[in-house]
Design an enzyme around this catalytic site. Structure first.
Site, PDB file in Angstrom:
ATOM      1  N   ARG A  44       0.861  -1.191   0.000  1.00  0.00           N
ATOM      2  CA  ARG A  44       0.000   0.000   0.000  1.00  0.00           C
ATOM      3  C   ARG A  44       0.890   1.231   0.000  1.00  0.00           C
ATOM      4  O   ARG A  44       2.107   1.131   0.133  1.00  0.00           O
ATOM      5  CB  ARG A  44      -1.030   0.011   1.144  1.00  0.00           C
ATOM      6  N   GLY A  45       0.256   2.401  -0.156  1.00  0.00           N
ATOM      7  CA  GLY A  45       1.016   3.634  -0.324  1.00  0.00           C
ATOM      8  C   GLY A  45       1.160   3.896  -1.819  1.00  0.00           C
ATOM      9  O   GLY A  45       1.478   2.979  -2.586  1.00  0.00           O
ATOM     10  N   ALA A  46       0.913   5.145  -2.211  1.00  0.00           N
ATOM     11  CA  ALA A  46       0.770   5.462  -3.639  1.00  0.00           C
ATOM     12  C   ALA A  46       1.958   5.022  -4.507  1.00  0.00           C
ATOM     13  O   ALA A  46       1.767   4.293  -5.494  1.00  0.00           O
ATOM     14  CB  ALA A  46       0.490   6.958  -3.798  1.00  0.00           C
ATOM     15  N   ARG A  78      -7.342  -0.192  -6.984  1.00  0.00           N
ATOM     16  CA  ARG A  78      -7.709   0.822  -5.973  1.00  0.00           C
ATOM     17  C   ARG A  78      -7.868   2.140  -6.731  1.00  0.00           C
ATOM     18  O   ARG A  78      -7.062   2.441  -7.608  1.00  0.00           O
ATOM     19  CB  ARG A  78      -6.627   0.958  -4.882  1.00  0.00           C
ATOM     20  N   GLN A 172      -1.998   2.600   9.954  1.00  0.00           N
ATOM     21  CA  GLN A 172      -0.701   2.697   9.257  1.00  0.00           C
ATOM     22  C   GLN A 172       0.318   3.508  10.048  1.00  0.00           C
ATOM     23  O   GLN A 172       1.520   3.239   9.978  1.00  0.00           O
ATOM     24  CB  GLN A 172      -0.873   3.332   7.869  1.00  0.00           C
ATOM     25  N   ASP A 213      -1.769  10.841  -2.126  1.00  0.00           N
ATOM     26  CA  ASP A 213      -2.153   9.834  -3.124  1.00  0.00           C
ATOM     27  C   ASP A 213      -2.427  10.475  -4.467  1.00  0.00           C
ATOM     28  O   ASP A 213      -2.490   9.791  -5.494  1.00  0.00           O
ATOM     29  CB  ASP A 213      -3.390   9.070  -2.646  1.00  0.00           C
ATOM     30  N   ASN A 222      -5.256  12.501   0.376  1.00  0.00           N
ATOM     31  CA  ASN A 222      -4.407  11.635   1.209  1.00  0.00           C
ATOM     32  C   ASN A 222      -5.288  10.893   2.211  1.00  0.00           C
ATOM     33  O   ASN A 222      -6.518  11.080   2.254  1.00  0.00           O
ATOM     34  CB  ASN A 222      -3.315  12.449   1.906  1.00  0.00           C
ATOM     35  N   LYS A 223      -4.651  10.075   3.010  1.00  0.00           N
ATOM     36  CA  LYS A 223      -5.351   9.229   3.975  1.00  0.00           C
ATOM     37  C   LYS A 223      -6.400   9.992   4.780  1.00  0.00           C
ATOM     38  O   LYS A 223      -6.176  11.125   5.197  1.00  0.00           O
ATOM     39  CB  LYS A 223      -4.309   8.618   4.921  1.00  0.00           C
TER      40      LYS A 223
HETATM   41  O1  MRU Z   1      -4.510   3.309   2.202  1.00  0.00           O
HETATM   42  P1  MRU Z   1      -3.035   3.492   2.094  1.00  0.00           P
HETATM   43  O2  MRU Z   1      -2.272   2.943   3.257  1.00  0.00           O
HETATM   44  O3  MRU Z   1      -2.506   2.993   0.760  1.00  0.00           O
HETATM   45  O4  MRU Z   1      -2.832   5.051   2.114  1.00  0.00           O
HETATM   46  C1  MRU Z   1      -1.538   5.580   2.008  1.00  0.00           C
HETATM   47  C2  MRU Z   1      -1.476   7.051   2.153  1.00  0.00           C
HETATM   48  O5  MRU Z   1      -2.464   7.723   2.312  1.00  0.00           O
HETATM   49  C3  MRU Z   1      -0.126   7.675   2.006  1.00  0.00           C
HETATM   50  O6  MRU Z   1      -0.026   8.831   2.779  1.00  0.00           O
HETATM   51  C4  MRU Z   1       0.102   8.063   0.535  1.00  0.00           C
HETATM   52  O7  MRU Z   1      -0.147   6.973  -0.303  1.00  0.00           O
HETATM   53  C5  MRU Z   1       1.465   8.576   0.297  1.00  0.00           C
HETATM   54  S1  MRU Z   1       2.684   7.337   0.376  1.00  0.00           S
HETATM   55  C6  MRU Z   1       4.191   8.006   0.023  1.00  0.00           C
END
Ligand code: MRU
Length: 322
Positions: A44-46, A78, A172, A213, A222-223
Site C-alpha cells: 500500500r502507499g501510492a 484501488r 498505518q 495519493d 491523502n489518507k
Molecule cells: O490506504 P493506504 O495505506 O494505501 O494510504 C496511504 C497514504 O495515504 C499515504 O499517505 C500516501 O499513499 C502517500 S505514500 C508516500
C-alpha cells in the site's frame, strides 16, 4: 530492506498486513496475485502501488496474458492513488514492460532521496514534526516521502522528534510509521488521531509533513484524517507540508473530482478480530480525504518545494512524466 523487489521473475513484497509483529514476504507470480495484494493492502502507499502494478503487468506480459485486459483490471485495483493509473499507462506505452518497471523502481528511490533533501531544508533543529498515515519506505520502493524528509533531517543531525497519528482504521501510523522510525532510532511517539489538535494548540507540534495519493492544482488527496490535521495546523499557524513525487501529480482533474475509495465496514467495526460496536452497526468508511490548497504551506517534490495554485503553472514541466 526494500518494500518490493523483482526476484527470480516474481514480485517479492513485504506483507504489510503482518507488520509490526512479523517481517514476512509474499511472492506474486501472476498479475492477479498483484491485484489481490494491492486490494488487500499487503502492499500500500501510492508509489509502492504504482511500481507494484508495473511489475504486475510485467508478470502478465511474461506469461502471455491479454495485456489490455490485465491493464484494465490492474487500474481498477484501488481508485484513489493516481500512481496506479500513471504506472499502468506508462508501462503499456513502453516497448519492454519489465525494463520500464525496473526503471520506475530506480526512479522512485531517487525521487524519495531528493524529496528528503529538499524537505530537510524546511526542518529546524529540535523540531517536533507530526505525520499522518505511512508515507515511508513501506509506501514506496524505499526511503519514503514524508518519512524520507524525517530520515534526511535526522541524518543531518537536526535532533527531530516525530509524532505519528495512529491512523484509524487501518493503523498505518501506529503499525508502520512508528516501526520504521524505530528501526533507525529516530525519536518517535505514537498519538491517538484525536490528539493532534490539542497538541498543536499547546505548542507541541512545530511542523506537519504528510504524503499524498494525488496532487492536483487545487489540493491533494491523502489518507482519511489528513483534512482534520490540516485544519488544525492552519488554526494554530503550523506549517503543513505535503511530500510527494511527481508520479503522484494529476494535471487532468480538480482534486475535488478524485474518486475516494470506500473500504469495508469491518475495518471500522473491529479492532483485528474484536468487534467494538453493536452487531449490525452501519458504517461510513472513506479511506481518503481532500486537503484544499489554501491549507497547504508547500509541496515537497524531487524537484524542489512549491505552492499549489499560484505556482502550479510555473511548475507544469514537473508533469512531463516519461
Ligand atoms: O490506504 P493506504 O495505506 O494505501 O494510504 C496511504 C497514504 O495515504 C499515504 O499517505 C500516501 O499513499 C502517500 S505514500 C508516500
Amino acid at each position: 530492506m526494500k518494500t518490493l523487489e523483482w526476484e527470480d521473475n516474481k514480485l517479492k513484497l513485504i506483507d504489510q498486513t503482518k507488520l509490526p509483529d512479523e517481517l514476512t514476504y509474499i511472492y506474486c507470480e501472476t498479475y492477479q496475485e498483484v491485484i489481490v495484494a494491492i486490494k488487500d493492502m499487503i502492499v500500500r502507499g501510492a508509489p509502492a502501488i504504482g511500481v507494484s502494478a508495473a511489475y504486475g503487468l510485467a508478470l502478465a506480459d511474461l506469461s502471455g496474458e491479454d495485456m489490455e485486459k490485465a491493464a484494465k483490471e490492474m487500474r481498477a485495483a484501488r481508485p484513489t492513488a493516481v500512481n496506479l493509473m500513471w504506472a499502468v499507462d506508462r508501462v503499456m506505452a513502453s516497448d519492454d514492460i519489465l525494463e520500464e518497471a525496473h526503471k520506475m523502481a530506480e526512479e522512485d528511490m531517487a525521487m524519495c532521496r531528493a524529496i528528503g533533501k529538499y524537505g530537510a531544508e524546511l526542518i529546524d533543529y529540535g523540531d517536533t514534526v507530526l505525520t499522518h498515515c505511512n508515507a515511508g519506505a513501506l509506501a514506496c520502493v524505499d526511503y519514503g516521502t514524508a518519512l524520507g524528509v524525517f530520515r534526511a533531517a535526522h541524518d543531518e543531525g537536526k535532533n527531530i522528534n516525530v509524532l505519528c497519528d495512529e491512523t484509524r482504521p487501518r493503523g498505518q501510523g501506529a503499525r508502520l510509521s512508528v516501526w520504521e522510525m524505530q528501526q533507525e532510532n529516530i525519536p518517535v511517539k505514537l498519538i491517538p488521531d484525536v490528539a493532534s489538535g490539542y497538541l498543536m494548540s499547546i505548542g507541541k507540534v512545530d511542523k506537519v509533513v504528510i504524503g499524498a495519493d494525488r496532487v492536483a492544482y487545487d489540493g491533494i488527496a491523502n489518507k482519511i484524517g489528513s483534512l482534520m490535521v490540516a485544519l488544525a495546523a492552519k488554526r494554530y499557524g503550523i506549517p503543513f507540508y505535503v511530500a510527494a513525487p511527481t508520479s503522484t501529480f494529476d494535471d487532468q482533474i480538480s482534486i475535488f473530482d478524485t474518486e475516494i475509495e470506500e473500504r469495508s465496514a469491518d475495518e471500522v467495526t473491529h479492532y483485528g478480530s474484536c468487534r467494538i460496536c453493536p452487531e449490525g452497526t452501519e458504517v461510513i468508511n472513506p479511506a481518503f480525504d481532500i486537503v484544499p490548497c489554501d491549507l497547504i504551506s508547500g509541496v515537497i517534490t524531487e524537484k524542489g518545494v512549491f505552492l499549489l495554485n499560484n505556482e502550479w503553472e510555473d511548475f507544469k514541466y514537473f508533469l512531463e512524466k516519461e
